[in-house]
Scaffold this motif. Structure first.
Motif, PDB file in Angstrom:
ATOM      1  N   PHE A 272       0.841  -1.198   0.000  1.00 47.24           N
ATOM      2  CA  PHE A 272       0.000   0.000   0.000  1.00 47.24           C
ATOM      3  C   PHE A 272       0.879   1.251   0.000  1.00 47.24           C
ATOM      4  CE2 PHE A 272      -4.263  -1.472   2.037  1.00 47.24           C
ATOM      5  CZ  PHE A 272      -4.348  -2.501   1.119  1.00 47.24           C
ATOM      6  N   PRO A 273       0.408   2.362  -0.579  1.00 49.39           N
ATOM      7  CA  PRO A 273       1.142   3.622  -0.426  1.00 49.39           C
ATOM      8  C   PRO A 273       1.128   4.057   1.037  1.00 49.39           C
ATOM      9  CG  PRO A 273      -1.007   4.009  -1.421  1.00 49.39           C
ATOM     10  CD  PRO A 273      -0.818   2.520  -1.389  1.00 49.39           C
ATOM     11  N   ALA A 274       2.013   4.986   1.392  1.00 44.07           N
ATOM     12  CA  ALA A 274       2.044   5.490   2.767  1.00 44.07           C
ATOM     13  C   ALA A 274       0.671   6.015   3.141  1.00 44.07           C
ATOM     14  CB  ALA A 274       3.087   6.588   2.898  1.00 44.07           C
ATOM     15  N   HIS A 275       0.170   5.586   4.303  1.00 42.58           N
ATOM     16  CA  HIS A 275      -1.234   5.856   4.600  1.00 42.58           C
ATOM     17  C   HIS A 275      -1.470   5.900   6.103  1.00 42.58           C
ATOM     18  CE1 HIS A 275      -0.796   1.449   4.748  1.00 42.58           C
ATOM     19  NE2 HIS A 275      -1.693   1.519   5.719  1.00 42.58           N
ATOM     20  N   LEU A 276      -2.651   6.385   6.448  1.00 43.70           N
ATOM     21  CA  LEU A 276      -3.217   6.276   7.783  1.00 43.70           C
ATOM     22  C   LEU A 276      -4.418   5.350   7.719  1.00 43.70           C
ATOM     23  CD1 LEU A 276      -3.283  10.048   8.809  1.00 43.70           C
ATOM     24  CD2 LEU A 276      -1.683   8.319   9.646  1.00 43.70           C
ATOM     25  N   CYS A 277      -4.581   4.514   8.727  1.00 40.06           N
ATOM     26  CA  CYS A 277      -5.799   3.724   8.847  1.00 40.06           C
ATOM     27  C   CYS A 277      -6.753   4.510   9.743  1.00 40.06           C
ATOM     28  CB  CYS A 277      -5.514   2.351   9.443  1.00 40.06           C
ATOM     29  SG  CYS A 277      -6.988   1.317   9.597  1.00 40.06           S
ATOM     30  N   LEU A 278      -7.818   5.044   9.152  1.00 44.55           N
ATOM     31  CA  LEU A 278      -8.725   5.912   9.883  1.00 44.55           C
ATOM     32  C   LEU A 278      -9.825   5.144  10.616  1.00 44.55           C
ATOM     33  CD1 LEU A 278      -9.150   8.833   7.322  1.00 44.55           C
ATOM     34  CD2 LEU A 278      -7.490   8.578   9.184  1.00 44.55           C
ATOM     35  N   GLY A 279      -9.961   3.887  10.317  1.00 44.73           N
ATOM     36  CA  GLY A 279     -10.978   3.084  10.991  1.00 44.73           C
ATOM     37  C   GLY A 279     -10.865   1.637  10.567  1.00 44.73           C
ATOM     38  N   PHE A 293     -13.157  -4.884   7.815  1.00 41.49           N
ATOM     39  CA  PHE A 293     -13.342  -3.607   7.122  1.00 41.49           C
ATOM     40  C   PHE A 293     -12.298  -2.617   7.621  1.00 41.49           C
ATOM     41  CE2 PHE A 293     -14.878   0.751   7.786  1.00 41.49           C
ATOM     42  CZ  PHE A 293     -15.071   1.148   6.477  1.00 41.49           C
ATOM     43  N   SER A 294     -11.660  -1.917   6.681  1.00 44.52           N
ATOM     44  CA  SER A 294     -10.718  -0.857   7.046  1.00 44.52           C
ATOM     45  C   SER A 294     -10.852   0.285   6.053  1.00 44.52           C
ATOM     46  CB  SER A 294      -9.273  -1.366   7.045  1.00 44.52           C
ATOM     47  OG  SER A 294      -9.078  -2.351   8.036  1.00 44.52           O
ATOM     48  N   HIS A 295     -10.714   1.503   6.565  1.00 40.79           N
ATOM     49  CA  HIS A 295     -10.726   2.696   5.724  1.00 40.79           C
ATOM     50  C   HIS A 295      -9.380   3.378   5.855  1.00 40.79           C
ATOM     51  CE1 HIS A 295     -11.905   6.267   3.632  1.00 40.79           C
ATOM     52  NE2 HIS A 295     -11.745   7.024   4.699  1.00 40.79           N
ATOM     53  N   TYR A 296      -8.712   3.624   4.703  1.00 37.94           N
ATOM     54  CA  TYR A 296      -7.369   4.177   4.674  1.00 37.94           C
ATOM     55  C   TYR A 296      -7.358   5.514   3.938  1.00 37.94           C
ATOM     56  CZ  TYR A 296      -6.187  -0.732   5.631  1.00 37.94           C
ATOM     57  OH  TYR A 296      -6.114  -1.986   6.168  1.00 37.94           O
ATOM     58  N   GLN A 297      -6.386   6.336   4.315  1.00 33.16           N
ATOM     59  CA  GLN A 297      -6.181   7.612   3.626  1.00 33.16           C
ATOM     60  C   GLN A 297      -4.691   7.798   3.389  1.00 33.16           C
ATOM     61  OE1 GLN A 297      -8.293  11.347   4.853  1.00 33.16           O
ATOM     62  NE2 GLN A 297      -6.217  12.057   5.269  1.00 33.16           N
ATOM     63  N   GLN A 298      -4.349   8.237   2.174  1.00 35.04           N
ATOM     64  CA  GLN A 298      -2.944   8.526   1.904  1.00 35.04           C
ATOM     65  C   GLN A 298      -2.446   9.650   2.796  1.00 35.04           C
ATOM     66  OE1 GLN A 298      -0.805   8.578  -1.696  1.00 35.04           O
ATOM     67  NE2 GLN A 298      -2.537   7.837  -2.944  1.00 35.04           N
ATOM     68  N   LEU A 299      -1.170   9.600   3.138  1.00 35.27           N
ATOM     69  CA  LEU A 299      -0.568  10.691   3.899  1.00 35.27           C
ATOM     70  C   LEU A 299      -0.523  11.941   3.035  1.00 35.27           C
ATOM     71  CD1 LEU A 299       2.443   8.911   5.664  1.00 35.27           C
ATOM     72  CD2 LEU A 299       0.203   9.484   6.622  1.00 35.27           C
ATOM     73  N   CYS A 300      -1.081  13.022   3.542  1.00 35.80           N
ATOM     74  CA  CYS A 300      -1.063  14.322   2.860  1.00 35.80           C
ATOM     75  C   CYS A 300      -1.463  14.186   1.389  1.00 35.80           C
ATOM     76  CB  CYS A 300       0.317  14.967   2.958  1.00 35.80           C
ATOM     77  SG  CYS A 300       0.335  16.735   2.522  1.00 35.80           S
ATOM     78  N   HIS A 301      -2.624  13.593   1.170  1.00 30.17           N
ATOM     79  CA  HIS A 301      -3.030  13.297  -0.207  1.00 30.17           C
ATOM     80  C   HIS A 301      -3.739  14.457  -0.882  1.00 30.17           C
ATOM     81  CE1 HIS A 301      -7.489  12.967  -0.202  1.00 30.17           C
ATOM     82  NE2 HIS A 301      -7.303  12.880   1.093  1.00 30.17           N
ATOM     83  N   GLU A 302      -4.268  15.399  -0.114  1.00 33.04           N
ATOM     84  CA  GLU A 302      -5.203  16.360  -0.693  1.00 33.04           C
ATOM     85  C   GLU A 302      -4.554  17.725  -0.896  1.00 33.04           C
ATOM     86  OE1 GLU A 302      -9.929  17.415  -0.158  1.00 33.04           O
ATOM     87  OE2 GLU A 302      -8.763  16.806   1.588  1.00 33.04           O
ATOM     88  N   VAL A 303      -4.542  18.177  -2.137  1.00 31.29           N
ATOM     89  CA  VAL A 303      -4.089  19.523  -2.463  1.00 31.29           C
ATOM     90  C   VAL A 303      -5.326  20.347  -2.795  1.00 31.29           C
ATOM     91  CG1 VAL A 303      -2.716  20.951  -4.019  1.00 31.29           C
ATOM     92  CG2 VAL A 303      -1.877  18.687  -3.335  1.00 31.29           C
ATOM     93  N   LEU A 304      -5.611  21.321  -1.970  1.00 28.36           N
ATOM     94  CA  LEU A 304      -6.857  22.073  -2.100  1.00 28.36           C
ATOM     95  C   LEU A 304      -6.678  23.248  -3.074  1.00 28.36           C
ATOM     96  CD1 LEU A 304      -7.916  22.223   1.654  1.00 28.36           C
ATOM     97  CD2 LEU A 304      -8.691  20.610  -0.094  1.00 28.36           C
ATOM     98  N   ILE A 305      -7.689  23.462  -3.875  1.00 28.53           N
ATOM     99  CA  ILE A 305      -7.724  24.574  -4.813  1.00 28.53           C
ATOM    100  C   ILE A 305      -8.758  25.581  -4.336  1.00 28.53           C
ATOM    101  CG2 ILE A 305      -8.163  25.280  -7.212  1.00 28.53           C
ATOM    102  CD1 ILE A 305      -7.375  22.434  -8.050  1.00 28.53           C
ATOM    103  N   PRO A 306      -8.381  26.837  -4.128  1.00 27.24           N
ATOM    104  CA  PRO A 306      -9.354  27.839  -3.681  1.00 27.24           C
ATOM    105  C   PRO A 306     -10.502  27.957  -4.674  1.00 27.24           C
ATOM    106  CG  PRO A 306      -7.115  28.684  -3.511  1.00 27.24           C
ATOM    107  CD  PRO A 306      -7.032  27.417  -4.288  1.00 27.24           C
TER     108      PRO A 306
END
Length: 309
Positions: A272-279, A293-306
């Protein structure tokens, strides 16, 4: 353009081995699918299984069981009730109904609770929620009939959200093709020797079914930028498979987050890519299914656009 990619799923196993579901024929299954407000687009078959590609997801039929997934605003519970009315409740050895939380649940014609009330009119059973109510979660219902699943009855689900990168750009582009998507995901390597049937929707969106012997896989892609969703489901035993399917798909599609659901399938995050297990949670059902069941999120995955207001 918004489309709800999250699926609803029903699996039914017959108690009466004298009935053969494949013998019911395509016109019967077309009527069942129509009850969910979907239609059959095409089909493939082998010695063991008939696989139908639907306008909203997929249907797989073996002699003793069927699995049907529908997305969008489909009414899968109505299809369930139609099937039960045809075969009779006593013919059913096991039934399960699964529904994931939607992006825009208010656009659905029913909730899980509504579906559950309808199904329980004929089949008694237990219902569960796995995952956080205010985040990613799945609802499950399973019948209480005296059925025990063999440990070899395996299902693996990988559900990916907010895909990024070159693959996502291609899946949203105007020059995509069915063969191009199969090559992009390297499906001939992930599922070698499978017979496949796929469909490329307009302006975008993609579904593919694959079968080999008793095994199946299905992938559905909803690539819209703000609500992208890609799902894989298969009964291939991943612990014995020569290719790490999950890590390859995660690398190709680069989702911001993803769910993994395994039925009688051990957890494995290798590759898996570097991640957090959120649940994460597990459940042992009375019918012999060990559910993880597991829910994962990539580390610093989100780049926000104004966004201008």
């Amino acid at each position: 353009m918004f489309f709800e990619g999250s699926e609803k799923k029903i699996e039914v196993i017959l108690a009466d081995s004298s009935k053969k579901l494949r013998s019911f024929g395509q016109p019967f299954w077309a009527d069942i699918v129509a009850c969910a407000n979907a239609e059959i687009l095409s089909s493939i078959s082998n010695e063991y299984c008939d696989a139908y590609l639907l306008s909203e997801s997929s249907l797989f039929v073996w002699d003793d069981r069927f699995v049907m997934l529908t997305c969008g605003t489909t009414t899968l519970a109505d299809a369930v009730m139609s099937f039960i009315a045809h075969v009779g409740e006593e013919a059913i050895g096991f039934a399960s109904y699964q529904r994931k939380n939607e992006y825009l649940s208010h656009l659905q014609s029913s909730s899980f609770q509504d579906d559950l009330k309808k199904i329980r009119q004929t089949i008694t059973g237990n219902a569960y929620r796995i995952g956080h109510l205010d985040s990613h979660h799945h609802y499950m219902f399973s019948s209480k009939k005296p059925f025990i699943a063999p440990v070899t009855d395996v299902t693996n689900e990988l559900l990916m959200y907010h895909i990024n990168g070159e693959a996502a750009d291609y899946l949203r582009g105007v020059n995509q093709s069915s063969q191009g998507i199969r090559d992009l995901l390297a499906l001939s390597e992930l599922f070698p020797d499978f017979i496949v049937d796929d469909f490329l929707f307009e302006p975008f969106g993609y579904s593919i079914n694959g079968i080999k012997g008793l095994e199946y896989f299905t992938i559905h892609i909803t690539p819209q930028e703000k609500s992208s969703y890609v799902s894989l489901e298969t009964n291939v035993n991943l612990t014995n498979h020569p290719v790490d399917i999950y890590s390859r798909l995660l690398s190709s599609l680069n989702p911001g987050s993803w769910d993994v659901i395994g039925f009688n399938s051990p957890k494995n995050t290798e590759g898996f890519p570097a991640h957090l297990c959120l649940g994460s949670c597990s459940l042992a059902t009375e019918q012999g299914y060990d559910v993880n069941f597991s829910h994962y999120q990539q580390l610093c995955h989100e780049v926000l656009i104004p966004e201008y207001l």
